[in-house]
Design a protein around this motif. Structure first.
Motif, PDB file in Angstrom:
ATOM      1  N   VAL A   1       0.832  -1.209   0.000  1.00 41.75           N
ATOM      2  CA  VAL A   1       0.000   0.000   0.000  1.00 41.75           C
ATOM      3  C   VAL A   1       0.867   1.260   0.000  1.00 41.75           C
ATOM      4  CG1 VAL A   1      -1.955  -1.137   1.128  1.00 41.75           C
ATOM      5  CG2 VAL A   1      -0.270   0.067   2.515  1.00 41.75           C
ATOM      6  N   PHE A   2       2.171   1.083  -0.091  1.00 43.05           N
ATOM      7  CA  PHE A   2       3.103   2.205  -0.029  1.00 43.05           C
ATOM      8  C   PHE A   2       2.810   3.248  -1.114  1.00 43.05           C
ATOM      9  CE2 PHE A   2       7.418   4.098  -0.625  1.00 43.05           C
ATOM     10  CZ  PHE A   2       7.534   4.654   0.631  1.00 43.05           C
ATOM     11  N   ALA A   3       2.516   2.788  -2.334  1.00 41.10           N
ATOM     12  CA  ALA A   3       2.249   3.715  -3.445  1.00 41.10           C
ATOM     13  C   ALA A   3       1.021   4.583  -3.171  1.00 41.10           C
ATOM     14  CB  ALA A   3       2.060   2.936  -4.737  1.00 41.10           C
ATOM     15  N   ARG A   4       0.124   4.077  -2.354  1.00 46.72           N
ATOM     16  CA  ARG A   4      -1.099   4.823  -2.057  1.00 46.72           C
ATOM     17  C   ARG A   4      -0.800   6.140  -1.328  1.00 46.72           C
ATOM     18  NH1 ARG A   4      -6.709   2.110  -0.115  1.00 46.72           N
ATOM     19  NH2 ARG A   4      -7.900   4.029  -0.086  1.00 46.72           N
ATOM     20  N   ILE A   5       0.294   6.194  -0.602  1.00 45.41           N
ATOM     21  CA  ILE A   5       0.691   7.411   0.105  1.00 45.41           C
ATOM     22  C   ILE A   5       0.849   8.571  -0.881  1.00 45.41           C
ATOM     23  CG2 ILE A   5       2.551   8.491   1.448  1.00 45.41           C
ATOM     24  CD1 ILE A   5       3.054   5.690   2.665  1.00 45.41           C
ATOM     25  N   PHE A   6       1.380   8.260  -2.058  1.00 48.92           N
ATOM     26  CA  PHE A   6       1.676   9.289  -3.046  1.00 48.92           C
ATOM     27  C   PHE A   6       0.587   9.437  -4.104  1.00 48.92           C
ATOM     28  CE2 PHE A   6       5.674   7.530  -1.429  1.00 48.92           C
ATOM     29  CZ  PHE A   6       6.171   8.673  -0.819  1.00 48.92           C
ATOM     30  N   SER A   7      -0.536   8.744  -3.930  1.00 48.46           N
ATOM     31  CA  SER A   7      -1.632   8.843  -4.889  1.00 48.46           C
ATOM     32  C   SER A   7      -2.375  10.169  -4.709  1.00 48.46           C
ATOM     33  CB  SER A   7      -2.605   7.672  -4.704  1.00 48.46           C
ATOM     34  OG  SER A   7      -3.315   7.825  -3.487  1.00 48.46           O
ATOM     35  N   ASP A   8      -3.343  10.425  -5.580  1.00 46.90           N
ATOM     36  CA  ASP A   8      -4.134  11.662  -5.495  1.00 46.90           C
ATOM     37  C   ASP A   8      -4.834  11.797  -4.151  1.00 46.90           C
ATOM     38  OD1 ASP A   8      -3.378  12.335  -8.040  1.00 46.90           O
ATOM     39  OD2 ASP A   8      -5.197  11.560  -8.997  1.00 46.90           O
TER      40      ASP A   8
ATOM     41  N   ARG B   1      -5.950  12.030   2.712  1.00 48.63           N
ATOM     42  CA  ARG B   1      -5.638  13.423   3.029  1.00 48.63           C
ATOM     43  C   ARG B   1      -6.898  14.252   3.281  1.00 48.63           C
ATOM     44  NH1 ARG B   1      -0.926  12.800  -0.286  1.00 48.63           N
ATOM     45  NH2 ARG B   1      -2.092  13.117  -2.194  1.00 48.63           N
ATOM     46  N   SER B   2      -8.012  13.862   2.659  1.00 50.03           N
ATOM     47  CA  SER B   2      -9.276  14.585   2.831  1.00 50.03           C
ATOM     48  C   SER B   2      -9.865  14.388   4.227  1.00 50.03           C
ATOM     49  CB  SER B   2     -10.293  14.123   1.789  1.00 50.03           C
ATOM     50  OG  SER B   2     -10.657  12.761   2.039  1.00 50.03           O
ATOM     51  N   GLY B   3      -9.352  13.391   4.962  1.00 53.18           N
ATOM     52  CA  GLY B   3      -9.879  13.085   6.286  1.00 53.18           C
ATOM     53  C   GLY B   3     -10.747  11.845   6.311  1.00 53.18           C
ATOM     54  N   LYS B   4     -11.084  11.316   5.156  1.00 52.11           N
ATOM     55  CA  LYS B   4     -11.908  10.099   5.087  1.00 52.11           C
ATOM     56  C   LYS B   4     -11.109   8.898   5.603  1.00 52.11           C
ATOM     57  CE  LYS B   4     -14.305   7.043   1.932  1.00 52.11           C
ATOM     58  NZ  LYS B   4     -13.755   6.117   0.981  1.00 52.11           N
ATOM     59  N   THR B   5     -11.735   8.120   6.468  1.00 52.81           N
ATOM     60  CA  THR B   5     -11.086   6.930   7.025  1.00 52.81           C
ATOM     61  C   THR B   5     -10.970   5.838   5.968  1.00 52.81           C
ATOM     62  OG1 THR B   5     -11.896   7.407   9.250  1.00 52.81           O
ATOM     63  CG2 THR B   5     -11.274   5.129   8.793  1.00 52.81           C
ATOM     64  N   ILE B   6      -9.785   5.243   5.896  1.00 55.70           N
ATOM     65  CA  ILE B   6      -9.571   4.073   5.049  1.00 55.70           C
ATOM     66  C   ILE B   6      -9.760   2.861   5.950  1.00 55.70           C
ATOM     67  CG2 ILE B   6      -7.963   2.826   3.580  1.00 55.70           C
ATOM     68  CD1 ILE B   6      -6.533   5.524   3.086  1.00 55.70           C
ATOM     69  N   ARG B   7     -10.737   2.066   5.668  1.00 61.37           N
ATOM     70  CA  ARG B   7     -11.060   0.900   6.505  1.00 61.37           C
ATOM     71  C   ARG B   7      -9.928  -0.129   6.474  1.00 61.37           C
ATOM     72  NH1 ARG B   7     -14.701   2.776   9.618  1.00 61.37           N
ATOM     73  NH2 ARG B   7     -16.317   3.923   8.556  1.00 61.37           N
ATOM     74  N   PRO B   8      -9.581  -0.700   7.636  1.00 65.02           N
ATOM     75  CA  PRO B   8      -8.563  -1.754   7.655  1.00 65.02           C
ATOM     76  C   PRO B   8      -8.895  -2.900   6.700  1.00 65.02           C
ATOM     77  CG  PRO B   8      -8.983  -1.013   9.885  1.00 65.02           C
ATOM     78  CD  PRO B   8     -10.005  -0.336   8.997  1.00 65.02           C
ATOM     79  N   SER B   9     -10.178  -3.255   6.599  1.00 64.97           N
ATOM     80  CA  SER B   9     -10.560  -4.357   5.706  1.00 64.97           C
ATOM     81  C   SER B   9     -10.154  -4.067   4.259  1.00 64.97           C
ATOM     82  CB  SER B   9     -12.066  -4.615   5.790  1.00 64.97           C
ATOM     83  OG  SER B   9     -12.794  -3.449   5.442  1.00 64.97           O
ATOM     84  N   GLU B  10     -10.204  -2.795   3.849  1.00 60.39           N
ATOM     85  CA  GLU B  10      -9.808  -2.414   2.494  1.00 60.39           C
ATOM     86  C   GLU B  10      -8.307  -2.588   2.301  1.00 60.39           C
ATOM     87  OE1 GLU B  10      -9.668   1.594  -0.287  1.00 60.39           O
ATOM     88  OE2 GLU B  10     -11.054   1.555   1.420  1.00 60.39           O
ATOM     89  N   LEU B  11      -7.525  -2.170   3.285  1.00 61.46           N
ATOM     90  CA  LEU B  11      -6.071  -2.309   3.186  1.00 61.46           C
ATOM     91  C   LEU B  11      -5.665  -3.780   3.225  1.00 61.46           C
ATOM     92  CD1 LEU B  11      -4.942   0.653   5.457  1.00 61.46           C
ATOM     93  CD2 LEU B  11      -4.922   0.549   2.961  1.00 61.46           C
ATOM     94  N   ILE B  12      -6.314  -4.551   4.073  1.00 59.38           N
ATOM     95  CA  ILE B  12      -5.999  -5.979   4.183  1.00 59.38           C
ATOM     96  C   ILE B  12      -6.322  -6.695   2.879  1.00 59.38           C
ATOM     97  CG2 ILE B  12      -6.648  -8.122   5.364  1.00 59.38           C
ATOM     98  CD1 ILE B  12      -7.071  -6.347   7.911  1.00 59.38           C
ATOM     99  N   GLN B  13      -7.428  -6.324   2.274  1.00 56.58           N
ATOM    100  CA  GLN B  13      -7.868  -6.950   1.026  1.00 56.58           C
ATOM    101  C   GLN B  13      -6.823  -6.792  -0.086  1.00 56.58           C
ATOM    102  OE1 GLN B  13     -11.512  -5.251  -0.423  1.00 56.58           O
ATOM    103  NE2 GLN B  13     -11.579  -6.539  -2.229  1.00 56.58           N
ATOM    104  N   HIS B  14      -6.108  -5.683  -0.089  1.00 50.28           N
ATOM    105  CA  HIS B  14      -5.151  -5.399  -1.152  1.00 50.28           C
ATOM    106  C   HIS B  14      -3.707  -5.727  -0.782  1.00 50.28           C
ATOM    107  CE1 HIS B  14      -8.637  -2.884  -2.317  1.00 50.28           C
ATOM    108  NE2 HIS B  14      -8.306  -3.347  -3.517  1.00 50.28           N
ATOM    109  N   SER B  15      -3.495  -6.425   0.317  1.00 52.20           N
ATOM    110  CA  SER B  15      -2.126  -6.699   0.764  1.00 52.20           C
ATOM    111  C   SER B  15      -1.981  -8.132   1.263  1.00 52.20           C
ATOM    112  CB  SER B  15      -1.739  -5.722   1.883  1.00 52.20           C
ATOM    113  OG  SER B  15      -0.522  -6.104   2.466  1.00 52.20           O
ATOM    114  N   ASP B  16      -1.186  -8.917   0.553  1.00 53.69           N
ATOM    115  CA  ASP B  16      -0.901 -10.285   1.008  1.00 53.69           C
ATOM    116  C   ASP B  16      -0.220 -10.270   2.375  1.00 53.69           C
ATOM    117  OD1 ASP B  16      -1.943 -11.342  -1.330  1.00 53.69           O
ATOM    118  OD2 ASP B  16       0.015 -11.496  -2.318  1.00 53.69           O
TER     119      ASP B  16
END
Length: 172
Positions: A67-74, A148-163
């Motif tokens: 998910v590292f690339a997500r830090i630098f996304s829009d 960055r907008s303040g919207k919470t990124i759910r842990p389930s979403e991050l887990i889903q995209h990371s082995d």
């Protein structure tokens, strides 16, 4: 500030070159040393540096999460430590080796917070044969990940995209 930044970069590079391993009991164990910059006037690790080194252990895992690339996304991605507790058990001396054993879980119903448990332990090479590693401190952390907008990124979403998260994070 530059020293902390360099230490973070060091952990990111090490995590990129050698992916941290998840143990069978779902822990990531990362070796550290108590450098002179970590000690205080009493010649042991300064209390604040337990939190700093726990953070450095999390930085080490970041490249493995995919998910590292997500830090630098829009939308961006920001990690916020909402609550920390530290239980100090025994001091860590100058130049002493130790490991931070980190476990992570999320509450499936809540799906908002990551809960980390960092256990500072005696380095395996310093443990007397037949004995259990001494514990120096335990850091418990409650964290949230946001755009960055303040919207919470759910842990389930991050887990889903990371082995790596799928191997490491316990969902309760």
């Amino acid at each position: 500030m530059i020293t902390i930044t360099l230490r973070i970069i060091h952990q990111l590079v090490r995590g990129s070159l050698s992916r941290p391993l998840v143990t069978s009991d779902k822990k990531v164990i990362i070796p550290f040393r108590c450098w002179p910059i970590d000690i205080d006037a009493f010649f042991h690790m300064n209390n604040a540096n337990y939190l700093l080194n726990a953070e450095l252990s999390r930085w080490r895992t970041l490249p493995a999460t995919s998910v590292f690339a997500r830090i630098f996304s829009d939308k961006g991605m920001v990690f916020f430590a909402a609550e920390n507790t530290v239980q100090y058990l025994r001091p860590i001396g100058p130049m002493q080796k130790y490991v931070i054993s980190t476990s992570c879980f999320v509450d499936e119903k809540e799906d908002k917070w990551f809960y980390y448990r960092h256990v500072f332990q005696q380095h395996p090479s310093d443990v007397v044969k037949g004995h259990v590693a001494k514990e120096f401190a335990i850091v418990n952390l409650k964290a949230v990940v946001k755009e960055r907008s303040g919207k919470t990124i759910r842990p389930s979403e991050l887990i889903q995209h990371s082995d790596f998260y799928q191997q490491w994070v316990t969902v309760k």
